[in-house]
Design a protein around this motif. Structure first.
Motif: not given
Length: 201
Positions: A77-83, A145-160
């Motif tokens: 939300k704060k656009r602090e993508y590096s952190e 759970y781990n599969d969903y978490l991995y997908q989420l983190l990859e999606v977030l990384r892609g977004k950032f």
């Protein structure tokens, strides 16, 4: 009248009747009143203790992940993508830890399952089986759970990194929360069932 009838019975038949009565009484005592010997294999007890500890670690890891996901969402939300990316890397490492714990737990549950037949009384063995089933289900939910978490983190990384808009983020967070809740519930069920198991001795 009964005593008169009894006195007319030949003594050999009387002995036979008494003998049969003793057999019937003995059978009744053994079948219905005798206490079944209590036994829990030492290997089962060790595996149970270790499985409980590993499961608690898994619940703790999933709880930490939930906190970090909230932090990542705030950084987004704060656009602090590096952190945010740094936290994602940490969570991917935690995800690997969690997978390793799942493997450890499965080995302990396998040991517990192998010793179920040697537990007596039989009712206690059935209770132990229910506990093992709960933790087996926990592993299944943890994998999801781990599969969903991995997908989420990859999606977030892609977004950032500007590769996508991250439109699946909320959906994945909801699924992760569902699995996390199920993991907690199954671990509570395991602990409660093992308390019942202990009460049978």
């Amino acid at each position: 009248m009964i005593s008169g009838f009894y006195s007319k019975i030949p003594w050999r038949i009387r002995i036979l009747l008494v003998f049969l009565l003793i057999i019937l009484v003995s059978y009744f005592v053994i079948r219905f009143l005798a206490i079944e010997p209590k036994n829990v294999p030492e290997e089962f007890l060790r595996a149970r203790q270790e499985a409980s500890s590993i499961a608690d670690s898994i619940v703790s890891l999933s709880g930490e992940s939930a906190k970090k996901i909230s932090e990542i969402a705030e950084l987004d939300k704060k656009r602090e993508y590096s952190e945010a990316l740094n936290l994602i890397v940490q969570e991917l490492e935690r995800n690997q830890q969690s997978r390793g714990k799942a493997v450890e737990l499965s080995k302990k549950l396998e040991t517990m399952a192998k010793n179920l037949a040697d537990i007596s009384p039989a009712e206690a063995g059935q209770t132990a089986l229910q506990a093992v089933s709960s933790e087996t289900a926990l592993i299944s939910r943890l994998i999801t759970y781990n599969d969903y978490l991995y997908q989420l983190l990859e999606v977030l990384r892609g977004k950032f990194l500007g590769k996508n808009g991250g439109d699946k983020i909320q959906e994945l967070i909801n699924k992760i929360n569902e699995e996390s809740s199920a993991i907690n519930d199954l671990n509570k069920k395991f602990n409660q069932t093992m308390k019942e198991f202990d009460g049978e001795f």
